[in-house]
Design a protein around this motif. Structure first.
Motif, PDB file in Angstrom:
ATOM      1  N   CYS A 257       0.750  -0.878  -0.154  1.00 14.80           N
ATOM      2  CA  CYS A 257       0.316  -0.148   0.356  1.00 14.80           C
ATOM      3  C   CYS A 257       1.011   1.156   0.576  1.00 14.80           C
ATOM      4  O   CYS A 257       0.227   2.620  -0.242  1.00 14.80           O
ATOM      5  N   LYS A 258       2.158   1.416   0.177  1.00 20.44           N
ATOM      6  CA  LYS A 258       3.189   2.748   0.763  1.00 20.44           C
ATOM      7  C   LYS A 258       2.645   3.354   1.487  1.00 20.44           C
ATOM      8  O   LYS A 258       3.207   4.832   1.461  1.00 20.44           O
ATOM      9  N   CYS A 259       1.753   2.279   2.717  1.00 21.58           N
ATOM     10  CA  CYS A 259       1.550   3.480   4.052  1.00 21.58           C
ATOM     11  C   CYS A 259       1.165   2.373   4.860  1.00 21.58           C
ATOM     12  O   CYS A 259       0.205   1.632   4.644  1.00 21.58           O
ATOM     13  N   VAL A 260       1.351   3.303   5.883  1.00 25.05           N
ATOM     14  CA  VAL A 260       0.591   3.335   6.992  1.00 25.05           C
ATOM     15  C   VAL A 260       0.073   3.996   8.148  1.00 25.05           C
ATOM     16  O   VAL A 260       0.427   5.334   8.113  1.00 25.05           O
ATOM     17  N   PRO A 261      -1.403   3.479   8.716  1.00 28.10           N
ATOM     18  CA  PRO A 261      -1.985   5.243   9.507  1.00 28.10           C
ATOM     19  C   PRO A 261      -1.213   5.329  10.410  1.00 28.10           C
ATOM     20  O   PRO A 261      -0.195   4.049  11.489  1.00 28.10           O
ATOM     21  N   SER A 262      -0.804   6.803  10.881  1.00 26.31           N
ATOM     22  CA  SER A 262      -0.354   6.813  11.733  1.00 26.31           C
ATOM     23  C   SER A 262      -0.776   6.593  13.604  1.00 26.31           C
ATOM     24  O   SER A 262      -1.777   6.021  13.394  1.00 26.31           O
TER      25      SER A 262
ATOM     26  N   THR B   1      -0.462   4.345  16.954  1.00 28.24           N
ATOM     27  CA  THR B   1      -0.926   2.584  16.971  1.00 28.24           C
ATOM     28  C   THR B   1      -1.928   2.083  17.408  1.00 28.24           C
ATOM     29  O   THR B   1      -1.943   0.248  17.040  1.00 28.24           O
ATOM     30  N   TYR B   2      -3.240   2.819  16.942  1.00 32.19           N
ATOM     31  CA  TYR B   2      -4.465   1.753  17.044  1.00 32.19           C
ATOM     32  C   TYR B   2      -5.664   2.676  16.166  1.00 32.19           C
ATOM     33  O   TYR B   2      -5.525   3.998  16.288  1.00 32.19           O
ATOM     34  N   GLY B   3      -6.266   2.640  15.235  1.00 33.18           N
ATOM     35  CA  GLY B   3      -7.101   3.345  14.895  1.00 33.18           C
ATOM     36  C   GLY B   3      -7.095   4.261  13.225  1.00 33.18           C
ATOM     37  O   GLY B   3      -5.814   3.352  12.694  1.00 33.18           O
ATOM     38  N   ASN B   4      -7.184   5.236  12.608  1.00 30.38           N
ATOM     39  CA  ASN B   4      -7.380   5.651  12.081  1.00 30.38           C
ATOM     40  C   ASN B   4      -6.735   5.303  10.251  1.00 30.38           C
ATOM     41  O   ASN B   4      -5.961   5.687   9.530  1.00 30.38           O
ATOM     42  N   LYS B   5      -7.700   4.460  10.478  1.00 28.54           N
ATOM     43  CA  LYS B   5      -7.363   3.363   8.937  1.00 28.54           C
ATOM     44  C   LYS B   5      -7.406   4.375   7.924  1.00 28.54           C
ATOM     45  O   LYS B   5      -7.485   3.999   6.705  1.00 28.54           O
ATOM     46  N   SER B   6      -8.788   4.774   7.863  1.00 31.93           N
ATOM     47  CA  SER B   6      -9.159   6.041   6.753  1.00 31.93           C
ATOM     48  C   SER B   6      -8.423   7.273   6.262  1.00 31.93           C
ATOM     49  O   SER B   6      -7.984   7.150   5.265  1.00 31.93           O
ATOM     50  N   GLU B   7      -7.088   6.812   6.490  1.00 33.24           N
ATOM     51  CA  GLU B   7      -5.852   7.621   6.335  1.00 33.24           C
ATOM     52  C   GLU B   7      -5.690   7.371   5.570  1.00 33.24           C
ATOM     53  O   GLU B   7      -4.140   7.790   4.676  1.00 33.24           O
ATOM     54  N   CYS B   8      -5.640   5.367   4.724  1.00 35.10           N
ATOM     55  CA  CYS B   8      -5.181   4.887   4.241  1.00 35.10           C
ATOM     56  C   CYS B   8      -6.148   3.724   4.072  1.00 35.10           C
ATOM     57  O   CYS B   8      -6.124   2.710   4.260  1.00 35.10           O
ATOM     58  N   PRO B   9      -6.808   4.181   2.506  1.00 37.13           N
ATOM     59  CA  PRO B   9      -7.625   2.999   2.402  1.00 37.13           C
ATOM     60  C   PRO B   9      -7.056   1.309   1.696  1.00 37.13           C
ATOM     61  O   PRO B   9      -8.041   0.761   2.299  1.00 37.13           O
ATOM     62  N   CYS B  10      -5.989   1.436   1.039  1.00 36.12           N
ATOM     63  CA  CYS B  10      -5.264   0.560   0.834  1.00 36.12           C
ATOM     64  C   CYS B  10      -5.452  -0.641   1.775  1.00 36.12           C
ATOM     65  O   CYS B  10      -5.703  -1.530   1.735  1.00 36.12           O
ATOM     66  N   TYR B  11      -5.305   0.060   3.243  1.00 34.05           N
ATOM     67  CA  TYR B  11      -4.343  -0.773   4.065  1.00 34.05           C
ATOM     68  C   TYR B  11      -5.424  -1.159   4.945  1.00 34.05           C
ATOM     69  O   TYR B  11      -5.346  -2.303   5.062  1.00 34.05           O
TER      70      TYR B  11
END
Length: 101
Positions: A71-76, A78-88
């Motif tokens: 995905c070339k990205c990781v959400p910021s 330690t938990y949640g924030n997955k909306s920052e990286c839709p592929c992830y």
């Protein structure tokens, strides 16, 4: 006479369709190159932050690294924030559960 004309027309349609399929098969599609993976140092640092508080840190780092490479990205955080990286966020395992921590 009509029966013979109908048969001749039918046979010609069948033959012409097979030639069309062969002509399309002669031209393969242009190969699509896969996106280049993210650099390991980027993934290592991001996944280190992401998995800092994980109970099973080794497993977290493994799956985070796989997801980061693809995905070339990781959400910021330690938990949640997955909306920052839709592929992830959208990667699923074989059971339909989220693959990425």
């Amino acid at each position: 006479m009509k029966f013979t004309m109908a048969n001749l027309l039918f046979v010609s349609l069948v033959l012409s369709s097979s030639f069309i399929q062969l002509s399309f098969a002669a031209y393969p599609a242009a190969p699509v190159s896969p996106p280049s993976p993210a650099p390991p140092s980027f993934c290592d640092s991001k996944c280190g932050e992401r998995c800092e508080k994980a109970g099973m840190k080794d497993r977290c780092l493994k799956y985070c690294g796989i997801c980061c490479q693809e995905c070339k990205c990781v959400p910021s955080g330690t938990y949640g924030n997955k909306s920052e990286c839709p592929c992830y966020r959208d990667k699923k395992n074989s059971k339909g559960n989220p693959k990425c921590p």
